[in-house]
Design an enzyme around this catalytic site. Structure first.
Site: not given
Ligand code: PLP
Length: 389
Positions: A73, A153, A181, A202-203, A239, A328
């Site tokens: 984000t 996504n 994605q 990363g996640h 940092t 929601c």
């Molecule tokens: N962009 C896409 C296409 C995503 O699927 C996501 C998270 O689902 C994001 C951006 C945002 O990632 P984060 O929540 O790690 O900032």
């Protein structure tokens, strides 16, 4: 009860190798990379190595083209606000109707700031309307920025990024792509695809949450997002989060190895088995998205006449984790903006479920879902006011 985790587009399990690579930076090597002494200097070297792996992952020319960010984000916000802040007059931002809120939100703000924002639609299979895109490029006034995702996504549909970027460059636009994605699922090669900026989290690829990166091609004018220290060459002060940077780099190395080992094909085969099994056992179900242009791990399926959320709750009783795109809003469930943009029929819009696999998904897990999901769908249908009983 066992857990079958098929929600990898939401977040992924941190790989054990990633955690192992991170640990020394909490216990022994916790210095500040900016320090003058060797204790910090050694850490700075490790960050530099990690940056090389991040650059290598997307075939960037130089490690300095990578800005480490706190999440995708932030990377998306940095790209959109950083590019437009460098403009001397209002310009045009071309994006798609099916972007993540991390793009759509900043676009709303840019519109308030006086820029023109054009959202390109998609067809019934989630493919970008390329004719509308070309028309938008031709009509754009002032400086131009294209920000279009590489893969969606919710549906996993892959947009033709080479074409999108080439056309944008020919029209004199700067190009950003949210590749969150796509990363770790398909090859990302900025030496071939002429994007100027690219965001990754990363996640979504087996690193922890709270780390992302923004690729910025050399020569691209981008204003800093956080102003403070000299870190990230003055483009993002603060940092460095060393353990996470090292973990993210390890995750990128593992993703490359996994791709080379053919994990994508194995994942696609399991996804296809799940898809075929559900279509065969759940009447009135339909796949959302172009089945031939999808990342290998994603299946978005609608079970008509029922609510996706009730299916999710009941799947959760069996330990199965999936998701629906609904949000929601004002106390009622709003169908996903992506599914709506595709013009999915009313009877199917509320019943869409996303299953997203990872390289850790096993055939036994897919069989388990195939054993339980049809009975959940049948049970919901038996209670649905939209089905003739
Ligand atoms: N962009 C896409 C296409 C995503 O699927 C996501 C998270 O689902 C994001 C951006 C945002 O990632 P984060 O929540 O790690 O900032």
């Amino acid at each position: 009860m066992k857990t079958v985790y098929l929600d990898n587009n939401a977040t992924t399990q941190p790989a054990p190798e990633v955690i192992e690579a991170m640990m020394p930076y909490f216990t022994e090597r916790w210095g500040n990379p900016s320090s003058m002494h060797a204790f910090g200097g050694n850490v700075a070297r490790d960050v530099a190595h990690a940056r090389e792996s991040l650059a290598d992952f997307i075939h960037a020319e130089r490690p300095e083209e990578i800005i480490i960010e706190g999440c995708a984000t932030e990377a998306d916000n940095h790209a959109l606000f950083g590019i437009t802040a460098a403009w001397d007059r209002p310009g045009t931002i071309i994006t798609s109707r099916v972007e993540h809120p991390a793009i759509l939100g900043p676009c709303l703000r840019l519109r308030e700031l006086g820029h023109t924002v054009v959202e390109i639609g998609v067809d019934g299979e989630g493919n970008l309307d390329m004719a509308a895109y070309e028309e938008a490029l031709a009509n754009a006034q002032g400086p131009k920025l294209v920000s279009i995702m590489w893969a969606n996504n919710e549906t996993g549909v892959i947009f033709p990024m080479y074409d999108i970027a080439t056309k944008a460059k020919a029209a004199g636009a700067i190009v950003h792509t949210d590749a969150v994605q796509a990363a770790g699922k398909i090859e990302l090669d900025v030496s071939n695809v002429p994007v100027d900026l690219l965001s990754i989290a990363g996640h979504k690829m087996h690193a922890p949450k709270g780390i992302g990166m923004l690729y910025v091609r050399r020569g691209t004018r981008l204003k800093p997002f956080t102003i403070g220290g000299h870190q990230e060459r003055g483009r993002r002060g603060g940092t460095e989060n060393v353990p996470y940077i090292v973990g993210f780099a390890k995750a990128c190395e593992l993703a490359k190895a996994s791709h080379a080992a053919g994990d994508d094909r194995r994942m696609a085969a399991l996804r296809d088995k799940l898809e075929a099994g559900l279509l065969a056992t759940c009447p009135d179900s339909r796949v959302n998205g172009n089945r031939l242009q999808r990342v290998p791990n994603t299946l978005n399926i609608s079970f008509e006449y029922i609510e996706g959320e009730s299916v999710l709750y009941h799947l959760s009783d069996f330990g199965i984790c999936a998701s629906s795109g609904s949000a929601c809003a004002a106390g009622s469930l709003e169908p996903s903006h992506v599914i709506r943009a595709m013009g999915v029929p009313f009877t199917a819009v509320h019943g869409s479920i996303r299953f997203s696999l990872s390289r850790y998904t096993t055939e036994e897990e897919i069989d388990y879902v195939l054993q339980h999901c049809p009975e959940v769908v049948a049970k919901m249908r038996a209670m649905s006011p939209f089905v003739k009983h």
